[in-house]
Design an enzyme around this catalytic site. Structure first.
Site, PDB file in Angstrom:
ATOM      1  N   HIS A  17     -67.524   7.519  24.007  1.00 56.80           N
ATOM      2  CA  HIS A  17     -68.619   7.104  24.895  1.00 56.80           C
ATOM      3  C   HIS A  17     -69.978   7.344  24.219  1.00 56.80           C
ATOM      4  O   HIS A  17     -70.856   6.495  24.257  1.00 56.80           O
ATOM      5  CB  HIS A  17     -68.594   7.904  26.203  1.00 56.80           C
ATOM      6  CG  HIS A  17     -67.390   7.665  27.073  1.00 56.80           C
ATOM      7  ND1 HIS A  17     -66.577   8.678  27.522  1.00 56.80           N
ATOM      8  CD2 HIS A  17     -66.860   6.523  27.580  1.00 56.80           C
ATOM      9  CE1 HIS A  17     -65.618   8.174  28.280  1.00 56.80           C
ATOM     10  NE2 HIS A  17     -65.748   6.876  28.328  1.00 56.80           N
ATOM     11  N   LYS A  41     -60.211   7.904  42.169  1.00 58.06           N
ATOM     12  CA  LYS A  41     -59.490   8.246  40.933  1.00 58.06           C
ATOM     13  C   LYS A  41     -59.243   9.750  40.833  1.00 58.06           C
ATOM     14  O   LYS A  41     -58.741  10.215  39.798  1.00 58.06           O
ATOM     15  CB  LYS A  41     -60.300   7.801  39.710  1.00 58.06           C
ATOM     16  CG  LYS A  41     -60.173   6.319  39.389  1.00 58.06           C
ATOM     17  CD  LYS A  41     -60.605   6.060  37.937  1.00 58.06           C
ATOM     18  CE  LYS A  41     -60.546   4.597  37.573  1.00 58.06           C
ATOM     19  NZ  LYS A  41     -61.162   4.359  36.253  1.00 58.06           N
ATOM     20  N   ARG A  90     -62.101  -1.116  23.182  1.00 58.01           N
ATOM     21  CA  ARG A  90     -61.347  -0.387  22.160  1.00 58.01           C
ATOM     22  C   ARG A  90     -60.284  -1.308  21.594  1.00 58.01           C
ATOM     23  O   ARG A  90     -60.540  -2.096  20.722  1.00 58.01           O
ATOM     24  CB  ARG A  90     -60.734   0.876  22.772  1.00 58.01           C
ATOM     25  CG  ARG A  90     -61.763   1.954  23.061  1.00 58.01           C
ATOM     26  CD  ARG A  90     -61.261   2.976  24.027  1.00 58.01           C
ATOM     27  NE  ARG A  90     -61.085   2.396  25.347  1.00 58.01           N
ATOM     28  CZ  ARG A  90     -60.718   3.068  26.415  1.00 58.01           C
ATOM     29  NH1 ARG A  90     -60.420   4.349  26.313  1.00 58.01           N
ATOM     30  NH2 ARG A  90     -60.608   2.469  27.580  1.00 58.01           N
ATOM     31  N   SER A 128     -60.478   9.180  28.074  1.00 56.16           N
ATOM     32  CA  SER A 128     -60.662  10.419  28.837  1.00 56.16           C
ATOM     33  C   SER A 128     -59.302  10.929  29.320  1.00 56.16           C
ATOM     34  O   SER A 128     -59.056  12.134  29.358  1.00 56.16           O
ATOM     35  CB  SER A 128     -61.583  10.168  30.032  1.00 56.16           C
ATOM     36  OG  SER A 128     -62.837   9.734  29.583  1.00 56.16           O
TER      37      SER A 128
HETATM   38  P1  ADP Z   1     -63.778   3.351  33.641  1.00 56.15           P
HETATM   39  O1  ADP Z   1     -63.156   4.134  34.737  1.00 56.15           O
HETATM   40  O2  ADP Z   1     -64.876   2.447  34.075  1.00 56.15           O
HETATM   41  O3  ADP Z   1     -62.822   2.680  32.682  1.00 56.15           O
HETATM   42  P2  ADP Z   1     -64.380   5.205  31.499  1.00 56.15           P
HETATM   43  O4  ADP Z   1     -65.243   6.395  31.647  1.00 56.15           O
HETATM   44  O5  ADP Z   1     -62.961   5.415  31.126  1.00 56.15           O
HETATM   45  O6  ADP Z   1     -64.565   4.468  32.855  1.00 56.15           O
HETATM   46  O7  ADP Z   1     -65.012   4.203  30.457  1.00 56.15           O
HETATM   47  C1  ADP Z   1     -66.314   3.719  30.596  1.00 56.15           C
HETATM   48  C2  ADP Z   1     -66.569   2.671  29.538  1.00 56.15           C
HETATM   49  O8  ADP Z   1     -66.483   3.273  28.254  1.00 56.15           O
HETATM   50  C3  ADP Z   1     -65.587   1.514  29.522  1.00 56.15           C
HETATM   51  O9  ADP Z   1     -66.291   0.339  29.162  1.00 56.15           O
HETATM   52  C4  ADP Z   1     -64.616   1.870  28.448  1.00 56.15           C
HETATM   53  O10 ADP Z   1     -64.036   0.728  27.845  1.00 56.15           O
HETATM   54  C5  ADP Z   1     -65.532   2.587  27.465  1.00 56.15           C
HETATM   55  N1  ADP Z   1     -64.829   3.556  26.644  1.00 56.15           N
HETATM   56  C6  ADP Z   1     -63.918   4.470  27.018  1.00 56.15           C
HETATM   57  N2  ADP Z   1     -63.472   5.192  25.964  1.00 56.15           N
HETATM   58  C7  ADP Z   1     -64.133   4.716  24.900  1.00 56.15           C
HETATM   59  C8  ADP Z   1     -64.095   4.998  23.513  1.00 56.15           C
HETATM   60  N3  ADP Z   1     -63.266   5.900  23.011  1.00 56.15           N
HETATM   61  N4  ADP Z   1     -64.915   4.307  22.711  1.00 56.15           N
HETATM   62  C9  ADP Z   1     -65.733   3.349  23.218  1.00 56.15           C
HETATM   63  N5  ADP Z   1     -65.792   3.006  24.486  1.00 56.15           N
HETATM   64  C10 ADP Z   1     -65.008   3.666  25.331  1.00 56.15           C
END
Ligand code: ADP
Length: 161
Positions: A17, A41, A90, A128
């Site tokens: 992130h 969630k 990703r 995550s």
């Molecule tokens: P959500 O519940 O909206 O999927 P996340 O917190 O898992 O929330 O992810 C938020 C955003 O960050 C999404 O666009 C996801 O694709 C992106 N994201 C998650 N992990 C990574 C990563 N390792 N690298 C880049 N982007 C990521």
């Protein structure tokens, strides 16, 4: 003056992130990180904890701001006067859901585009969920999360375990 709104659950924030936020901060005048409450969630960390951990992690990047939100994404994007929704892509596995989300958001407001960025390859497999799984079993995830997230994970899992 283009403003990007980067929504997510960030439960917890990973270096993937943060990598994405750094890339976006170079492209946009302002990046607003929107932490979704997402109670459905059952997040491990509260909204306040998730916002605080991100704030510490992006401290020092001038044009980044972190907020919490619990209304409809597109409404929050409009409230913040943002021009685009930023999402991370990703692997191919992200594509289908992200494509649906982008189409729905375009339906709700055709004036707001979705922008996709990809993280450094070293974070392309990170999620995550994976971080929580590994940390809950005592695995070392310190290479993949900001320091304050690492502390918070230790606190939670040493209490449970
Ligand atoms: P959500 O519940 O909206 O999927 P996340 O917190 O898992 O929330 O992810 C938020 C955003 O960050 C999404 O666009 C996801 O694709 C992106 N994201 C998650 N992990 C990574 C990563 N390792 N690298 C880049 N982007 C990521």
């Amino acid at each position: 003056m283009a403003i990007a709104f980067y929504p997510g659950t960030f439960d917890p924030a990973t270096l993937g992130h943060i990598d994405l936020i750094r890339r976006a901060a170079k492209l946009f005048d302002e990046v607003i990180v929107g932490v979704a409450d997402n109670q459905d969630k059952s997040p491990l960390f509260t909204l306040v904890e998730r916002v605080e951990m991100l704030e510490v992690a992006v401290n020092g990047i001038d044009n980044v701001r972190v907020i919490g939100f619990n209304n409809l994404l597109i409404d929050c994007v409009r409230e913040q006067n943002a021009d685009t929704i930023l999402r991370g892509l990703r692997a191919v596995s992200d594509f289908e859901y992200e494509f649906q989300l982008a189409a729905m958001n375009r339906h709700l407001d055709p004036g707001i585009e979705t922008t996709f960025l990809t993280p450094s390859e070293s974070y392309a497999f990170l999620s995550s969920t994976l971080i929580k799984e590994v940390a809950s079993l005592g695995g070392d995830v310190s290479d993949f999360v900001p320091a304050q997230v690492m502390k918070a994970l230790k606190r939670v899992y040493s209490r449970n375990g």
